[in-house]
Design an enzyme around this catalytic site. Structure first.
Site, short mmCIF file in Angstrom:
data_model
loop_
_atom_site.label_atom_id
_atom_site.label_comp_id
_atom_site.label_asym_id
_atom_site.label_seq_id
_atom_site.Cartn_x
_atom_site.Cartn_y
_atom_site.Cartn_z
N PHE A 242 0.80 -1.23 0.00
CA PHE A 242 0.00 0.00 0.00
C PHE A 242 0.83 1.27 0.00
O PHE A 242 0.37 2.32 0.45
CB PHE A 242 -0.97 0.00 1.19
CG PHE A 242 -1.66 -1.32 1.40
CD1 PHE A 242 -2.57 -1.79 0.47
CD2 PHE A 242 -1.40 -2.10 2.51
CE1 PHE A 242 -3.20 -3.02 0.64
CE2 PHE A 242 -2.02 -3.33 2.69
CZ PHE A 242 -2.93 -3.79 1.76
N ILE A 631 -12.31 -2.72 -17.68
CA ILE A 631 -11.99 -3.60 -16.56
C ILE A 631 -11.50 -4.94 -17.11
O ILE A 631 -12.22 -5.64 -17.82
CB ILE A 631 -13.22 -3.80 -15.65
CG1 ILE A 631 -13.70 -2.46 -15.10
CG2 ILE A 631 -12.88 -4.77 -14.51
CD1 ILE A 631 -12.67 -1.68 -14.31
N GLN A 640 -10.67 -4.97 -5.37
CA GLN A 640 -9.92 -3.74 -5.12
C GLN A 640 -10.83 -2.63 -4.61
O GLN A 640 -10.49 -1.93 -3.66
CB GLN A 640 -9.24 -3.27 -6.42
CG GLN A 640 -8.04 -4.11 -6.81
CD GLN A 640 -6.92 -3.96 -5.82
OE1 GLN A 640 -6.36 -2.89 -5.64
NE2 GLN A 640 -6.58 -5.04 -5.14
N GLU A 707 -6.40 2.42 -6.14
CA GLU A 707 -6.40 3.50 -5.15
C GLU A 707 -7.72 4.28 -5.22
O GLU A 707 -8.24 4.75 -4.21
CB GLU A 707 -5.23 4.46 -5.41
CG GLU A 707 -3.99 3.77 -5.92
CD GLU A 707 -2.80 3.77 -4.97
OE1 GLU A 707 -2.92 4.27 -3.84
OE2 GLU A 707 -1.75 3.26 -5.37
MO1 MOS Z 1 -0.21 2.52 -3.56
S1 MOS Z 1 0.32 4.22 -2.47
O1 MOS Z 1 1.34 1.76 -3.53
O2 MOS Z 1 -1.28 1.67 -2.48
#
Ligand code: MOS
Length: 740
Positions: A242, A631, A640, A707
């Protein structure tokens, strides 16, 4: 007809992961390995005046105790810093903190010694016997107290105003102004960071948990003054990261140093507690927002100023306010992010870095403006919809956000929302509905991959990228199988190793666009090569076929426009005495991208139920709609986005790294006291994709989406809490004490 792309596929590495066959960095069996245990300091700033290792050294099995007194000097030398995913990151000198380099203390729990022993237990026991005396100096760990000294970071976009924000703000008939706060937060991946290092002469092999084998190679090469080719980094599986393994952490260099000095393999693994200072964190972020609008709801001025902390040793900047420039149509804007030094370890990118923080403030502020104007919060967003990029004036390569809003509102039932706070109830619970917008980049970086296709129809795909969990092995296998026309089971994928072609670090949701494009390019190159070989035969049925009119399917190389014209791939290879053929391809972002603005978007709709007596918040229902191009694997992609929602719930309601500023020490560096959501915190979450047909962004039409799934969620929850309770909590996390 796609056979794999766009279909729900289980991860190809799933069985290996759940059966323990998948090896994580610290699990490799290396003969004669010695174990290291890190000793952490106990002051926030100052110097070590004495360090006594005698008692530790007397413990049976202890091999050596490294301190700043007997550790060789390590780097830094200039090195490229290519791991940065978010925009604004440029080449910079590798100034990352290296352990045991002097008596100076820069942050609490800084490593001050490394005990090496024959067993982990001996090393850990002896670590407790190292005695240290310090000369402490006054420290500052509270960002609030150094907020005024914030400065413009060297890295990142300059804070250029658009239009005349101050004047527009003065003249705005309706305005709101508010301050928002986000505490320090930590990534807490399942797998603790760890490495095993071994040297053969001047050549280093390191098994490490990393998001970027090439960037770690450069860091270690500069640390030890050896050529990058001398450093092999192996990282085939990563148990979550992350962002916590994007910039160099201190332990790989420390581990490799010990292995070099002892001429013996060494393994070092962080404890959970050591992770809180051994890698970065989401910085403490203070944001001030002023929004000015017409009575109609049209934004006329936006001033969004962020300040977050960095360390005394390194400048880190997560560009908190960066996306604010592109979310809403507004002619007057100022959105700087500034940083200020604290005596803490250096922060780093953490899931949806900058974006989730910046959009928490902006999207709460938009909700506040909606109430000031008495306009439905979703309607306010539509009034200010940016049909072109407000920053550059460029058209979007694609932007299906409007459809996300529409479909999300429909699925959620937004039309039944009553504007008035505290107006909706379920028994004794206060019910609140909130919405917010999400945004993330559609990044692509140069990336290479290689494919070997064998005459028997099997294939091997390799690229240096890491797979930190989103399903990269599977994505690579699907793209290769699709375009080689073979079965998924016939494709083997390898990654996470510097012996494979260069790829960017996995971070910033750019792997499928970058590495996926490279795999696709390899498959096309193999097809083109086969066509050339086939057409060396005068009787080839594929004579005069354009390279872009061929495809591979079920062992055939055929004309797309007339599939009765084909050759058998195995026959072509046999005729040319090829058991296999290999193509390596480097894909690059196309120049076409420059003409457009490229972003991925989302809309979130959240229901909370608040207990009016206890102040507890339950997120009972979430609809998340995201528009992020094509996708590839809906199964992995939904995971995700669901993960993003769960993390957003954690950020909104639970997560905070608490510091006792008297000692500059983290008080909750463990999963008992640092709260993250558990199953009981999670209720209905529905994620949906509004697919975009985007030929500009890259050949596969994919945008970043991992993200993205988190961005907007904390704001939507905070807005729902306001709707439920009438209380505007501007400081995360929204814990019960703030609602009572
Ligand atoms: Mo991304 S900041 O590597 O989850």
């Amino acid at each position: 007809m796609a056979r794999y792309i766009g279909k729900e596929m289980s991860r190809v590495d799933g069985v290996a992961k759940v059966t323990g066959k998948a090896k994580y960095a610290a699990e490799f069996a290396v003969p004669n390995v010695a174990y290291g245990f890190i000793v952490n300091g106990s002051i926030a700033k100052g110097a070590i005046t004495a360090i006594d290792t005698q008692e530790a050294e007397r413990v049976a099995g202890v091999i050596r105790v490294f301190t700043h007194l007997n550790t060789p000097k390590l780097g830094p030398k200039p090195a490229s810093n290519e791991q940065a995913p978010p925009r604004g990151a440029q080449e910079e000198e590798d100034k990352s903190f290296r352990a045991l380099q002097s008596e100076r203390i820069f942050f609490n729990a800084q490593p001050i010694a490394l005990v090496i022993a024959e067993t982990y237990e001996a090393a850990r026991f002896a670590a407790r016997l190292v005695k240290v005396t310090y000369s402490p100096e006054p420290h500052v760990t509270d960002t609030e107290t150094v907020r005024e000294g914030a400065r413009q970071p060297k890295q990142g976009p300059p804070p250029k105003p658009r239009g005349n924000p101050e004047e527009a703000m003065r003249n705005a008939p309706v305005k709101i102004e508010a301050e928002y706060r986000i505490p320090i937060e930590h990534h807490n991946p399942m797998e603790p960071h760890g490495a095993i290092a071994l040297w053969q002469d001047e050549k280093l092999t390191i098994f490490d948990k990393t998001q970027g084998v090439y960037s770690l190679r450069e860091h270690l090469a500069s640390t030890f003054g050896v050529p990058p080719e001398n450093v092999s980094v192996v990282s085939p599986f990563v148990g979550g990261a992350f962002g916590s393994s994007l910039r160099p952490n201190y332990y790989p260099a420390l581990t490799a140093m010990a292995a070099r000095e002892l001429k013996r393999p060494v393994k070092v693994v962080y404890t959970r507690t050591q992770m809180y200072t051994g890698h970065g964190y989401r910085p403490y972020t203070i944001q001030k927002i002023a929004l000015g609008a017409e009575q109609s709801g049209k934004l006329s001025a936006m001033i969004h100023e962020a300040v977050h902390n960095t360390s005394a040793t390194e400048e880190f900047n997560d560009n908190t306010t960066n996306f604010t420039r592109q979310v809403y149509a507004c002619p007057n804007l100022f959105a700087p992010t500034r940083i200020t030094n604290t005596d803490l370890s250096t922060p780093v990118w953490m899931r949806a870095p900058g974006a989730v923080s910046g959009m928490f403030a902006l999207e709460c502020a938009m909700d506040e403006l909606a109430y000031e104007l008495n306009i439905d919060p979703l309607e306010l967003r539509l009034i200010n919809y940016a049909d072109v990029d407000p920053e550059s004036g460029k058209p979007w390569s694609s932007k299906a956000l409007r459809e996300c809003y529409r479909l999300g509102a429909e699925k959620f039932g937004w039309k039944d929302r009553k504007m008035e706070p505290r107006s909706m109830r379920d028994g004794r619970f206060l019910v609140g509905w909130g919405t917010a917008t999400g945004v993330w980049g559609a990044f692509q970086r140069p990336a290479s991959a290689t494919i070997t296709l064998r005459a028997n129809g099997t294939a091997n795909v390799a690229s240096a990228t890491s797979d930190i969990g989103p399903g990269t092995y599977t994505m690579m296998a699907m793209i290769a199988a699709e375009y080689l026309g073979v079965k998924l089971e016939q494709v083997n994928c390898e990654l996470g190793d510097t012996k494979f072609p260069r790829a960017p670090s996995q971070g910033g949701s750019q792997t499928t666009s970058s590495v996926g494009s490279a795999v696709y390019g390899c498959a096309l190159a193999i097809g083109a090569k086969l066509l050339e070989l086939a057409n060396q035969d005068a009787k080839s049925p594929l004579k005069d076929t354009a390279a872009d009119d061929i495809e591979m399917l079920d062992g055939r190389l055929q004309r797309k426009s007339d599939t009765s014209r084909f050759v058998r791939i195995a026959d072509v290879m046999k005729r040319h005495r090829l058991a296999e053929m290999t193509e390596t391809h480097e894909s690059k972002p196309s120049p076409e991208r420059q003409k457009y603005a490229l972003l991925a978007h989302g809309a979130q709709f959240v229901e909370v139920k608040v207990d009016p007596d206890l102040g507890t918040v339950h997120v009972t229902r979430v609809n998340e709609l995201t528009a992020c191009g094509k996708i590839i694997n809906p199964k992995a992609s939904h995971s995700q986005e669901i993960g993003g929602v769960v993390w957003g719930i954690g950020m909104a309601l639970q997560e905070a790294t608490e510091i006792d500023h008297r000692y500059g020490r983290i008080m909750n560096p463990n999963l008992q006291h640092y709260h993250v959501p558990v199953n009981a915190d999670i209720h209905a979450i529905e994620t949906s994709f509004v697919e975009e047909d985007d030929k500009i962004v890259n050949p596969l039409g994919v945008k970043g989406m991992g993200e993205l799934g988190m961005v907007g969620i904390p704001a939507a929850i905070a807005n729902a809490v306001f709707h439920a309770t009438g209380k505007r909590v501007r400081e995360l996390p929204i814990t019960p004490d703030k609602l009572l």
